[in-house]
Motif scaffolding. Structure first.
Motif, mmCIF file in Angstrom:
data_model
loop_
_atom_site.group_PDB
_atom_site.id
_atom_site.type_symbol
_atom_site.label_atom_id
_atom_site.label_comp_id
_atom_site.label_asym_id
_atom_site.label_seq_id
_atom_site.Cartn_x
_atom_site.Cartn_y
_atom_site.Cartn_z
ATOM 1 N N ARG A 41 -36.888 14.481 13.429
ATOM 2 C CA ARG A 41 -37.388 15.162 12.685
ATOM 3 C C ARG A 41 -36.566 16.549 12.303
ATOM 4 O O ARG A 41 -36.170 17.088 11.371
ATOM 5 C CB ARG A 41 -38.985 15.686 12.657
ATOM 6 N N ASN A 42 -36.374 17.168 13.436
ATOM 7 C CA ASN A 42 -35.726 18.437 13.553
ATOM 8 C C ASN A 42 -34.314 18.146 13.013
ATOM 9 O O ASN A 42 -33.808 19.011 12.480
ATOM 10 C CB ASN A 42 -35.673 19.077 15.120
ATOM 11 N N GLU A 43 -33.510 17.224 13.535
ATOM 12 C CA GLU A 43 -32.104 16.946 13.048
ATOM 13 C C GLU A 43 -32.196 16.631 11.434
ATOM 14 O O GLU A 43 -31.164 17.095 10.905
ATOM 15 C CB GLU A 43 -31.664 15.691 13.798
ATOM 16 N N LEU A 44 -32.987 15.994 11.032
ATOM 17 C CA LEU A 44 -33.227 15.609 9.560
ATOM 18 C C LEU A 44 -33.436 16.926 8.852
ATOM 19 O O LEU A 44 -33.075 16.998 7.808
ATOM 20 C CB LEU A 44 -34.242 14.633 9.387
ATOM 21 N N ALA A 45 -34.350 17.766 9.402
ATOM 22 C CA ALA A 45 -34.786 19.026 8.906
ATOM 23 C C ALA A 45 -33.633 19.820 8.571
ATOM 24 O O ALA A 45 -33.349 20.731 7.556
ATOM 25 C CB ALA A 45 -35.812 19.886 9.533
ATOM 26 N N ARG A 46 -32.456 19.662 9.269
ATOM 27 C CA ARG A 46 -31.128 20.668 9.586
ATOM 28 C C ARG A 46 -30.332 20.302 8.297
ATOM 29 O O ARG A 46 -29.274 20.922 7.886
ATOM 30 C CB ARG A 46 -30.389 20.522 10.704
ATOM 31 N N LEU A 47 -30.464 18.912 7.772
ATOM 32 C CA LEU A 47 -29.398 18.322 6.750
ATOM 33 C C LEU A 47 -30.053 19.028 5.692
ATOM 34 O O LEU A 47 -30.942 19.268 5.411
ATOM 35 C CB LEU A 47 -29.716 17.002 6.681
ATOM 36 N N SER A 48 -28.817 19.052 4.695
ATOM 37 C CA SER A 48 -29.160 19.665 3.423
ATOM 38 C C SER A 48 -29.607 18.654 2.578
ATOM 39 O O SER A 48 -29.655 17.573 2.794
ATOM 40 C CB SER A 48 -27.516 20.028 2.645
ATOM 41 N N ASP A 49 -30.194 18.981 1.209
ATOM 42 C CA ASP A 49 -30.613 17.969 0.524
ATOM 43 C C ASP A 49 -29.934 17.017 -0.013
ATOM 44 O O ASP A 49 -30.158 15.668 -0.157
ATOM 45 C CB ASP A 49 -31.462 18.651 -0.899
ATOM 46 N N GLU A 50 -28.548 17.381 -0.198
ATOM 47 C CA GLU A 50 -27.534 16.436 -0.634
ATOM 48 C C GLU A 50 -27.269 15.186 0.655
ATOM 49 O O GLU A 50 -27.110 14.129 0.224
ATOM 50 C CB GLU A 50 -26.119 17.045 -0.911
#
Length: 65
Positions: A41-50
């Motif tokens: 979840r933390n790694e995915l949260a760091r990604l941009s919307d794109e």
């Protein structure tokens, strides 16, 4: 005496220890699973919307991990 059946039972302490070890192992596995989900979840949260869109996810999907 060929028909004699051996009735070996584990001592009560051994059964208790087995149950304690099983409970500890299960709790440990749950903690590992929770930690891995948290990392994801933390790694995915760091990604941009794109970037999320590129892998077919959106911000609302992060909570599912």
């Amino acid at each position: 005496m060929a028909n004699a059946i051996a009735k070996n039972h584990a001592p009560l302490g051994a059964v208790t220890i087995l149950h304690a070890v099983d409970a500890f192992t299960h709790a440990f596995e749950n903690v590992v699973e929770w930690y891995q989900s948290r990392k994801t979840r933390n790694e995915l949260a760091r990604l941009s919307d794109e970037q999320l869109d590129d892998i077919g996810l959106n911000r609302a999907d992060i909570a599912k991990f």
